[in-house]
Design an enzyme around this catalytic site. Structure first.
Site, PDB file in Angstrom:
ATOM      1  CB  CYS A  99      -8.361 -15.658  -4.903  1.00  0.00           C
ATOM      2  SG  CYS A  99      -8.023 -14.314  -3.743  1.00  0.00           S
ATOM      3  CB  CYS A 145      -4.106 -14.531  -1.818  1.00  0.00           C
ATOM      4  SG  CYS A 145      -5.185 -15.949  -1.637  1.00  0.00           S
ATOM      5  CB  CYS A 201      -7.134 -11.289  -2.262  1.00  0.00           C
ATOM      6  SG  CYS A 201      -6.988 -12.460  -0.902  1.00  0.00           S
ATOM      7  CE  LYS A 238     -11.911 -15.585   1.976  1.00  0.00           C
ATOM      8  NZ  LYS A 238     -11.020 -15.792   0.828  1.00  0.00           N
ATOM      9  NE  ARG A 268      -5.143 -16.482   5.167  1.00  0.00           N
ATOM     10  CZ  ARG A 268      -5.726 -15.592   5.937  1.00  0.00           C
ATOM     11  NH1 ARG A 268      -5.101 -15.146   7.013  1.00  0.00           N
ATOM     12  NH2 ARG A 268      -6.914 -15.131   5.628  1.00  0.00           N
ATOM     13  NE  ARG A 314      -6.153 -13.521   2.815  1.00  0.00           N
ATOM     14  CZ  ARG A 314      -4.959 -13.641   2.231  1.00  0.00           C
ATOM     15  NH1 ARG A 314      -4.365 -12.590   1.717  1.00  0.00           N
ATOM     16  NH2 ARG A 314      -4.366 -14.809   2.185  1.00  0.00           N
ATOM     17  CD  GLU A 321     -19.790  -7.917   0.249  1.00  0.00           C
ATOM     18  OE1 GLU A 321     -19.949  -8.300  -0.927  1.00  0.00           O
ATOM     19  OE2 GLU A 321     -18.832  -7.205   0.599  1.00  0.00           O
ATOM     20  CE  LYS A 374     -12.962 -19.337   2.734  1.00  0.00           C
ATOM     21  NZ  LYS A 374     -12.042 -18.676   1.937  1.00  0.00           N
ATOM     22  CE1 TYR A 417      -9.340 -27.854   2.260  1.00  0.00           C
ATOM     23  CE2 TYR A 417     -10.661 -26.793   3.972  1.00  0.00           C
ATOM     24  CZ  TYR A 417      -9.844 -26.703   2.859  1.00  0.00           C
ATOM     25  OH  TYR A 417      -9.523 -25.475   2.341  1.00  0.00           O
TER      26      TYR A 417
END
Ligand code: PBG
Length: 314
Positions: free
Chosen positions: A119, A121, A129, A196, A206, A218, A234, A249, A304
């Protein structure tokens, strides 16, 4: 009917284990790594306690720790020292992600799958992006595709095992597939962030990736949280363009859409904050979150919590 049927009979001791429908294994986990050219030692991300930005000098060590926990894969995000409107530090041979990939591969070889986020961004001064037309403040789709192809090839050249386009540009999977094939990388798979959503749950990311935007938002490229038919469109397009893995996501608020899932930064931060306040049991909340994503049908989860979960599962 009750009293003949008593579902509690199967909820005791080892019988409970025997009838469990879903499992969570360390093999289902992908750990994100942030690598940042502006620092010399790891810096904790304030909105994501326990998650760090790593300097290039420490990225291989972190990757080794992840591999030693048995986690099969990482996904890399880079923060460059220099950003411009064209995101020109995204695709050079010696830019931050490319260098990080080389260092991790040199240390670990095939012990760890290295996935790279594709990406713009994190590399653009405006934080969007893609390539921006400043007069109309529009993110331009087709000129962006060309850059995404270059980024993908540069990552593959550095040794990435898989690329993961996350910018939600139309045609991005096809463009990247063509660029990879033309560069001799026809065996590098593409994991598309296929559906997404335009989500507030990316907020902490971010901060981590220094990728907030300077104007607008976005919503002209990420999906409306109210839509699910559109997610199927998609996904169908990405399959037709040659995507090897389809990812959804965020994770938890979007379980009806899932294939592979990204349990995103805000989902992490919410659990960490509630646990730090003593309001929920952190380990149980991690397990429940991850097992719910598996139960919904995800083959694997980018999270994470990967290191925490790997330790818990041991
Ligand atoms: C880059 C990208 C983002 C995330 C992954 N890749 C940020 C965004 O779209 O704003 C978010 C991941 C997270 O929140 O953990 N486009």
């Amino acid at each position: 009917m009750f009293p003949e049927i008593r579902l509690r009979r199967l909820r005791k001791g080892k019988i409970r284990d025997l009838v469990r429908e879903t499992t969570l294994s360390v093999d289902d986990l992908v750990m994100p790594i942030f690598v940042n050219e502006n620092i010399d030692s790891p810096v904790e991300i304030s909105s994501m306690p326990g998650i760090y930005n790593f300097p290039l000098s420490e990225v291989a060590k972190e990757a080794k720790e992840i591999a030693d926990l048995g986690i099969p894969a990482v996904i890399l995000f880079g923060v460059p020292a220099f950003k411009d409107a064209e995101g020109s530090t995204s695709c050079g041979e010696n830019d931050v992600v490319q260098e990080a990939v080389r260092r991790i591969k040199a240390e670990l070889g095939n012990r760890l799958v290295v996935i790279t986020d594709i990406c713009m961004c994190e590399f653009t001064s405006h934080g969007h992006c893609g390539i921006v037309d400043f007069e109309t403040q529009e993110v331009l789709n087709d000129p962006t595709l060309e850059v995404l192809g270059k980024i993908a090839v540069s990552h593959a050249r550095a040794g990435a095992d898989m690329v993961a386009p996350s910018g939600m540009m139309d045609g991005m999977v096809g463009a990247i597939r063509m660029a990879l094939d033309a560069g001799g990388f026809e065996n590098i798979p593409i994991m598309s962030y296929a559906a997404k959503y335009h989500s507030c749950f990316y907020g902490p990311f971010r901060e981590a990736a220094e990728s907030g935007y300077s104007f607008g938002d976005r919503s002209t490229y990420q999906m409306d949280p109210a839509n699910s038919d559109e997610a199927l469109r998609e996904v169908a397009l990405d399959v037709a363009e040659g995507a090897d893995i389809l990812m959804v996501k965020p994770g938890l608020p979007y379980l009806d859409i899932v294939s592979a899932a990204y349990n995103v930064s805000g989902e992490y931060s919410m659990i960490k904050a509630a646990a730090a306040s003593g309001w929920i049991d952190e380990k149980k909340a991690i397990y429940e979150s991850l097992i719910s994503i598996r139960r919904a049908g995800a083959d694997f989860i980018i999270t994470y919590f990967a290191k925490d979960a790997a330790r818990m599962l041991k």
